[in-house]
Design a protein around this motif. Structure first.
Motif, PDB file in Angstrom:
ATOM      1  N   UNK A 101       0.832  -1.209   0.000  1.00  0.00           N
ATOM      2  CA  UNK A 101       0.000   0.000   0.000  1.00  0.00           C
ATOM      3  C   UNK A 101       0.865   1.258   0.000  1.00  0.00           C
ATOM      4  N   UNK A 102       1.950   1.243   0.778  1.00  0.00           N
ATOM      5  CA  UNK A 102       2.862   2.387   0.806  1.00  0.00           C
ATOM      6  C   UNK A 102       3.488   2.584  -0.572  1.00  0.00           C
ATOM      7  N   UNK A 103       3.990   1.505  -1.153  1.00  0.00           N
ATOM      8  CA  UNK A 103       4.593   1.593  -2.486  1.00  0.00           C
ATOM      9  C   UNK A 103       3.605   2.152  -3.506  1.00  0.00           C
ATOM     10  N   UNK A 104       2.358   1.662  -3.447  1.00  0.00           N
ATOM     11  CA  UNK A 104       1.363   2.127  -4.415  1.00  0.00           C
ATOM     12  C   UNK A 104       1.066   3.603  -4.241  1.00  0.00           C
ATOM     13  N   UNK A 105       0.986   4.058  -2.984  1.00  0.00           N
ATOM     14  CA  UNK A 105       0.744   5.487  -2.714  1.00  0.00           C
ATOM     15  C   UNK A 105       1.868   6.343  -3.277  1.00  0.00           C
ATOM     16  N   UNK A 106       3.114   5.920  -3.038  1.00  0.00           N
ATOM     17  CA  UNK A 106       4.260   6.702  -3.520  1.00  0.00           C
ATOM     18  C   UNK A 106       4.301   6.749  -5.045  1.00  0.00           C
ATOM     19  N   UNK A 107       3.998   5.627  -5.682  1.00  0.00           N
ATOM     20  CA  UNK A 107       3.997   5.571  -7.155  1.00  0.00           C
ATOM     21  C   UNK A 107       2.844   6.394  -7.734  1.00  0.00           C
ATOM     22  N   UNK A 108       1.663   6.298  -7.109  1.00  0.00           N
ATOM     23  CA  UNK A 108       0.501   7.053  -7.615  1.00  0.00           C
ATOM     24  C   UNK A 108       0.756   8.558  -7.559  1.00  0.00           C
ATOM     25  N   UNK A 109       1.353   9.027  -6.463  1.00  0.00           N
ATOM     26  CA  UNK A 109       1.562  10.464  -6.293  1.00  0.00           C
ATOM     27  C   UNK A 109       2.734  10.974  -7.133  1.00  0.00           C
ATOM     28  N   UNK A 110       3.842  10.254  -7.134  1.00  0.00           N
ATOM     29  CA  UNK A 110       5.080  10.775  -7.710  1.00  0.00           C
ATOM     30  C   UNK A 110       5.337  10.372  -9.151  1.00  0.00           C
TER      31      UNK A 110
END
Length: 260
Positions: A101-110
């Motif tokens: 979930x953390x990885x997905x959040x970082x990829x979605x935003x950045x």
């Protein structure tokens, strides 16, 4: 002698334009006569007159669609897209603390915010035969900090590679693609970080800043970059004055990266 950026009347979208670098970019472009649309998850109470604010989360596909629709509705098209939005909410503690979930959040935003915005808006720039998109990356793609920014740094590295590939495809069609890679910038979030570190270490704000600079291996300039300095660079790069610049990256980090 007045250095005219020849931007008067141009149309721009700036993502993440209410704080930090994004807010500075919005101001710089507005001051240069650009018609600016910008995004934030919440529209601020204090706004720049004549700037159109869109409440949307560009870390989601739905938010990017909303932004693109409003850009066309408000401006009828766009001449420049500046993808500033980014950041990290990942916990400290190294790679093992970073779940999917953390990885997905970082990829979605950045990463995906820029990918989706470009996909929605660049075809119209290709159709008009002109335009420029700027991707704000980070020196952390070259200088990642394993304690806290592994996922953010990896997402910014992906953004940089995507940007280079995009430039090869769309530059022959009239659309320039440029990367701007800031080091530590003295944004509101950076000030808050330095203040937190200062309080923990029993020092003042200057001491807190020094802690961050030491973690980066030092900043030869002796200070963080100011948001307005990044904005001035971007304003030049999107202008006709920079008409031969595409497919490359401009580092603005006070000398932080220690290698060639």
């Amino acid at each position: 002698m007045h250095f005219d950026l020849q931007l008067n009347g141009r149309r721009a979208l700036v993502t993440g334009g209410t704080k930090g670098v994004g807010a500075a970019v919005v101001k710089a472009l507005h001051d240069a006569g650009v018609r600016v649309v910008t995004t934030a998850r919440e529209v601020p109470q204090k706004r720049i007159p004549d700037v159109h604010y869109i409440a949307a989360d560009v870390a989601t596909a739905k938010g990017c669609t909303t932004v693109a629709e409003e850009v066309f509705q408000h401006l009828g098209g766009v001449d420049m897209v500046i993808n500033v939005v980014g950041g990290s909410t990942a916990p400290g503690g190294g790679f093992a603390k970073l779940d999917d979930d953390v990885w997905q959040r970082e990829l979605d935003l950045n990463l995906m915010s820029a990918v989706r915005i470009d996909r929605a808006l660049l075809p119209s720039m290709i159709e008009q035969g002109s335009g420029v998109t700027v991707h704000v990356t980070s020196i952390q793609r070259e200088l990642p900090l394993p304690e806290s920014t592994t996922a953010y740094a990896a997402a910014k590295a992906a953004l940089s590679t995507y940007s280079k590939s995009l430039s090869k495809e769309v530059t022959p069609k009239g659309v320039r693609v440029v990367r701007v890679s800031p080091g530590w910038v003295e944004t509101e979030a950076a000030v808050a970080l330095a203040e937190r570190l200062a309080e923990s270490a029993g020092t003042d704000y200057q001491g807190g800043k020094q802690i961050v600079m030491n973690a980066l291996g030092g900043i030869p300039l002796g200070r963080p970059t100011k948001p307005a300095e990044v904005a001035d660079l971007i304003a030049f790069l999107v202008s006709p004055r920079a008409g031969a610049i595409t497919g490359t990256e401009f580092v603005i980090d006070g000398g932080t990266i220690p290698t060639v």
